[in-house]
Scaffold this motif. Structure first.
Motif, PDB file in Angstrom:
ATOM      1  N   LEU A   6      -7.316  40.496  51.233  1.00  0.00           N
ATOM      2  CA  LEU A   6      -7.512  39.420  50.074  1.00  0.00           C
ATOM      3  C   LEU A   6      -7.559  38.014  50.928  1.00  0.00           C
ATOM      4  CD1 LEU A   6      -6.474  40.631  46.591  1.00  0.00           C
ATOM      5  CD2 LEU A   6      -8.844  40.197  47.549  1.00  0.00           C
ATOM      6  N   VAL A   7      -6.423  37.583  51.639  1.00  0.00           N
ATOM      7  CA  VAL A   7      -6.188  36.660  52.181  1.00  0.00           C
ATOM      8  C   VAL A   7      -7.399  36.064  52.938  1.00  0.00           C
ATOM      9  CG1 VAL A   7      -4.456  35.131  53.647  1.00  0.00           C
ATOM     10  CG2 VAL A   7      -3.506  36.844  51.873  1.00  0.00           C
ATOM     11  N   PRO A   8      -7.611  36.685  54.066  1.00  0.00           N
ATOM     12  CA  PRO A   8      -8.937  36.248  54.792  1.00  0.00           C
ATOM     13  C   PRO A   8     -10.209  36.322  54.109  1.00  0.00           C
ATOM     14  CG  PRO A   8      -8.246  38.446  55.657  1.00  0.00           C
ATOM     15  CD  PRO A   8      -7.128  38.064  54.763  1.00  0.00           C
ATOM     16  N   ALA A   9     -10.423  37.207  53.134  1.00  0.00           N
ATOM     17  CA  ALA A   9     -11.579  37.063  52.396  1.00  0.00           C
ATOM     18  C   ALA A   9     -11.693  35.636  51.352  1.00  0.00           C
ATOM     19  CB  ALA A   9     -11.760  38.299  51.595  1.00  0.00           C
ATOM     20  N   ARG A  10     -10.443  35.448  50.780  1.00  0.00           N
ATOM     21  CA  ARG A  10     -10.542  34.278  49.929  1.00  0.00           C
ATOM     22  C   ARG A  10     -10.610  33.011  50.738  1.00  0.00           C
ATOM     23  NH1 ARG A  10      -4.924  32.044  46.831  1.00  0.00           N
ATOM     24  NH2 ARG A  10      -6.080  30.254  46.014  1.00  0.00           N
ATOM     25  N   PHE A  11      -9.717  32.905  52.140  1.00  0.00           N
ATOM     26  CA  PHE A  11     -10.273  31.778  52.941  1.00  0.00           C
ATOM     27  C   PHE A  11     -11.752  31.531  53.306  1.00  0.00           C
ATOM     28  CE2 PHE A  11     -10.496  29.918  57.372  1.00  0.00           C
ATOM     29  CZ  PHE A  11      -9.981  28.734  56.947  1.00  0.00           C
ATOM     30  N   LEU A  12     -12.442  32.667  53.730  1.00  0.00           N
ATOM     31  CA  LEU A  12     -13.771  32.629  54.005  1.00  0.00           C
ATOM     32  C   LEU A  12     -14.583  32.340  53.047  1.00  0.00           C
ATOM     33  CD1 LEU A  12     -14.076  35.674  56.571  1.00  0.00           C
ATOM     34  CD2 LEU A  12     -13.924  33.224  57.034  1.00  0.00           C
ATOM     35  N   THR A  13     -14.292  32.983  51.753  1.00  0.00           N
ATOM     36  CA  THR A  13     -15.308  32.359  50.576  1.00  0.00           C
ATOM     37  C   THR A  13     -15.146  31.086  50.134  1.00  0.00           C
ATOM     38  OG1 THR A  13     -13.897  33.521  49.093  1.00  0.00           O
ATOM     39  CG2 THR A  13     -15.665  34.748  49.810  1.00  0.00           C
ATOM     40  N   THR A  86     -11.636  34.728  45.375  1.00  0.00           N
ATOM     41  CA  THR A  86     -12.455  35.385  46.125  1.00  0.00           C
ATOM     42  C   THR A  86     -13.894  35.794  45.464  1.00  0.00           C
ATOM     43  OG1 THR A  86     -10.845  36.320  47.571  1.00  0.00           O
ATOM     44  CG2 THR A  86     -12.849  37.339  47.941  1.00  0.00           C
ATOM     45  N   CYS A  87     -13.667  36.267  44.370  1.00  0.00           N
ATOM     46  CA  CYS A  87     -15.035  36.668  43.558  1.00  0.00           C
ATOM     47  C   CYS A  87     -15.785  35.389  43.204  1.00  0.00           C
ATOM     48  CB  CYS A  87     -14.680  37.702  42.295  1.00  0.00           C
ATOM     49  SG  CYS A  87     -14.116  39.195  42.743  1.00  0.00           S
ATOM     50  N   ALA A  88     -14.997  34.518  42.518  1.00  0.00           N
ATOM     51  CA  ALA A  88     -15.781  33.359  41.988  1.00  0.00           C
ATOM     52  C   ALA A  88     -16.426  32.672  43.185  1.00  0.00           C
ATOM     53  CB  ALA A  88     -14.940  32.306  41.255  1.00  0.00           C
ATOM     54  N   HIS A  89     -15.739  32.136  44.243  1.00  0.00           N
ATOM     55  CA  HIS A  89     -16.135  31.535  45.420  1.00  0.00           C
ATOM     56  C   HIS A  89     -17.292  32.113  46.116  1.00  0.00           C
ATOM     57  CE1 HIS A  89     -13.794  28.130  44.604  1.00  0.00           C
ATOM     58  NE2 HIS A  89     -12.710  28.767  44.642  1.00  0.00           N
ATOM     59  N   GLY A  90     -17.199  33.521  46.171  1.00  0.00           N
ATOM     60  CA  GLY A  90     -18.274  34.397  46.890  1.00  0.00           C
ATOM     61  C   GLY A  90     -19.498  34.274  46.081  1.00  0.00           C
ATOM     62  N   GLY A  91     -19.460  34.425  44.584  1.00  0.00           N
ATOM     63  CA  GLY A  91     -20.536  34.374  43.863  1.00  0.00           C
ATOM     64  C   GLY A  91     -21.354  32.900  43.837  1.00  0.00           C
ATOM     65  N   ALA A  92     -20.181  31.855  43.873  1.00  0.00           N
ATOM     66  CA  ALA A  92     -20.779  30.612  44.073  1.00  0.00           C
ATOM     67  C   ALA A  92     -21.530  30.391  45.377  1.00  0.00           C
ATOM     68  CB  ALA A  92     -19.509  29.519  43.834  1.00  0.00           C
ATOM     69  N   ALA A  93     -21.108  30.763  46.339  1.00  0.00           N
ATOM     70  CA  ALA A  93     -21.781  30.824  47.653  1.00  0.00           C
ATOM     71  C   ALA A  93     -23.041  31.252  47.621  1.00  0.00           C
ATOM     72  CB  ALA A  93     -21.094  31.313  48.992  1.00  0.00           C
ATOM     73  N   VAL A  94     -23.160  32.416  47.054  1.00  0.00           N
ATOM     74  CA  VAL A  94     -24.755  33.134  46.694  1.00  0.00           C
ATOM     75  C   VAL A  94     -25.423  32.066  45.735  1.00  0.00           C
ATOM     76  CG1 VAL A  94     -25.833  35.173  46.029  1.00  0.00           C
ATOM     77  CG2 VAL A  94     -23.893  35.119  47.324  1.00  0.00           C
ATOM     78  N   ALA A  95     -24.941  31.921  44.672  1.00  0.00           N
ATOM     79  CA  ALA A  95     -25.693  31.217  43.626  1.00  0.00           C
ATOM     80  C   ALA A  95     -26.324  29.670  44.097  1.00  0.00           C
ATOM     81  CB  ALA A  95     -24.641  31.073  42.439  1.00  0.00           C
ATOM     82  N   PHE A 115     -18.258  28.504  35.760  1.00  0.00           N
ATOM     83  CA  PHE A 115     -17.703  29.891  36.227  1.00  0.00           C
ATOM     84  C   PHE A 115     -17.188  30.028  37.750  1.00  0.00           C
ATOM     85  CE2 PHE A 115     -20.928  30.750  32.969  1.00  0.00           C
ATOM     86  CZ  PHE A 115     -20.265  31.229  32.118  1.00  0.00           C
ATOM     87  N   CYS A 116     -17.557  29.136  38.464  1.00  0.00           N
ATOM     88  CA  CYS A 116     -17.163  29.371  40.127  1.00  0.00           C
ATOM     89  C   CYS A 116     -16.338  28.461  40.574  1.00  0.00           C
ATOM     90  CB  CYS A 116     -18.349  29.649  40.976  1.00  0.00           C
ATOM     91  SG  CYS A 116     -19.483  30.926  40.199  1.00  0.00           S
ATOM     92  N   SER A 117     -15.996  27.297  39.953  1.00  0.00           N
ATOM     93  CA  SER A 117     -15.501  26.167  40.718  1.00  0.00           C
ATOM     94  C   SER A 117     -14.143  25.732  39.280  1.00  0.00           C
ATOM     95  CB  SER A 117     -16.145  24.769  40.962  1.00  0.00           C
ATOM     96  OG  SER A 117     -17.072  25.073  42.155  1.00  0.00           O
ATOM     97  N   ALA A 118     -14.573  25.491  38.305  1.00  0.00           N
ATOM     98  CA  ALA A 118     -13.851  24.978  37.162  1.00  0.00           C
ATOM     99  C   ALA A 118     -12.710  25.974  36.752  1.00  0.00           C
ATOM    100  CB  ALA A 118     -14.404  24.489  35.962  1.00  0.00           C
ATOM    101  N   PHE A 119     -13.239  27.262  36.723  1.00  0.00           N
ATOM    102  CA  PHE A 119     -12.465  28.522  36.152  1.00  0.00           C
ATOM    103  C   PHE A 119     -11.178  28.868  37.141  1.00  0.00           C
ATOM    104  CE2 PHE A 119     -11.492  33.116  35.361  1.00  0.00           C
ATOM    105  CZ  PHE A 119     -10.650  32.740  34.427  1.00  0.00           C
ATOM    106  N   PRO A 120     -11.577  29.078  38.397  1.00  0.00           N
ATOM    107  CA  PRO A 120     -10.366  29.364  39.548  1.00  0.00           C
ATOM    108  C   PRO A 120      -9.682  28.100  39.733  1.00  0.00           C
ATOM    109  CG  PRO A 120     -12.791  29.378  40.612  1.00  0.00           C
ATOM    110  CD  PRO A 120     -12.931  29.305  39.290  1.00  0.00           C
ATOM    111  N   GLY A 121     -10.275  26.951  39.845  1.00  0.00           N
ATOM    112  CA  GLY A 121      -9.600  25.496  40.127  1.00  0.00           C
ATOM    113  C   GLY A 121      -8.377  25.467  38.968  1.00  0.00           C
ATOM    114  N   LEU A 122      -8.940  25.797  37.627  1.00  0.00           N
ATOM    115  CA  LEU A 122      -7.912  25.519  36.403  1.00  0.00           C
ATOM    116  C   LEU A 122      -6.682  26.770  36.737  1.00  0.00           C
ATOM    117  CD1 LEU A 122      -7.182  24.298  33.746  1.00  0.00           C
ATOM    118  CD2 LEU A 122      -8.633  26.237  32.596  1.00  0.00           C
ATOM    119  N   THR A 123      -7.229  28.024  36.970  1.00  0.00           N
ATOM    120  CA  THR A 123      -6.136  29.088  37.001  1.00  0.00           C
ATOM    121  C   THR A 123      -5.259  28.740  38.309  1.00  0.00           C
ATOM    122  OG1 THR A 123      -7.608  30.503  38.400  1.00  0.00           O
ATOM    123  CG2 THR A 123      -7.584  30.696  36.110  1.00  0.00           C
TER     124      THR A 123
END
Length: 138
Positions: A6-13, A86-95, A115-123
């Motif tokens: 998850l660590v490298p995947a999070r960084f890459l997304t 990772t899920c949010a930023h991966g989805g954002a990259a595609v969208a 969904f892809c910036s505000a939600f993970p930023g808030l958490t």
């Protein structure tokens, strides 16, 4: 602590999403025009342009918060935050790739932002406060 995938995947997304947001900043003209009727005034164009610039700027601010938490090691090894990011930023990259190349209307950016910036930023902010103020997670 064991480093998971998850660590490298999070960084890459995170970096992929960041690069696409920067590219949208450079080429936002086409997306702004998609929000406007065929005949529009300069005032309408300026309003939509400002609206998109504000959205992209807030996104960059949330990136700063997430990168500080991640690279600072505060949330790097928290599995829930890493998976969510990772899920949010991966989805954002595609969208946002579709948003950029298919010239989606700029109003659609706000759904991706929510969904892809505000939600993970808030958490991320909540997690950083929890770790630093209440010493949870260590």
């Amino acid at each position: 602590m064991r480093v998971s995938g998850l660590v490298p995947a999070r960084f890459l997304t995170l970096i992929a999403h960041l690069i696409i947001v920067i590219v949208i900043f450079w080429s936002k003209d086409e997306n702004v025009k998609m929000c406007l009727p065929e005949s529009y005034t300069q005032a309408q164009y300026d309003f939509k342009d400002t609206q998109l610039i504000i959205g992209l700027s807030v996104t960059l601010g949330l990136f700063a918060v997430e990168l500080i938490g991640f690279i600072g090691g505060i949330t790097m090894f928290m599995p829930f935050q890493s998976l969510l990011s990772t899920c949010a930023h991966g989805g954002a990259a595609v969208a946002l790739s579709y948003f950029l190349f298919d010239a989606w209307p700029c109003d659609w950016y706000w759904y991706i932002f929510g969904f892809c910036s505000a939600f993970p930023g808030l958490t991320e902010i909540i997690t950083i406060i929890g770790v630093l103020a209440f010493k949870k997670g260590y």
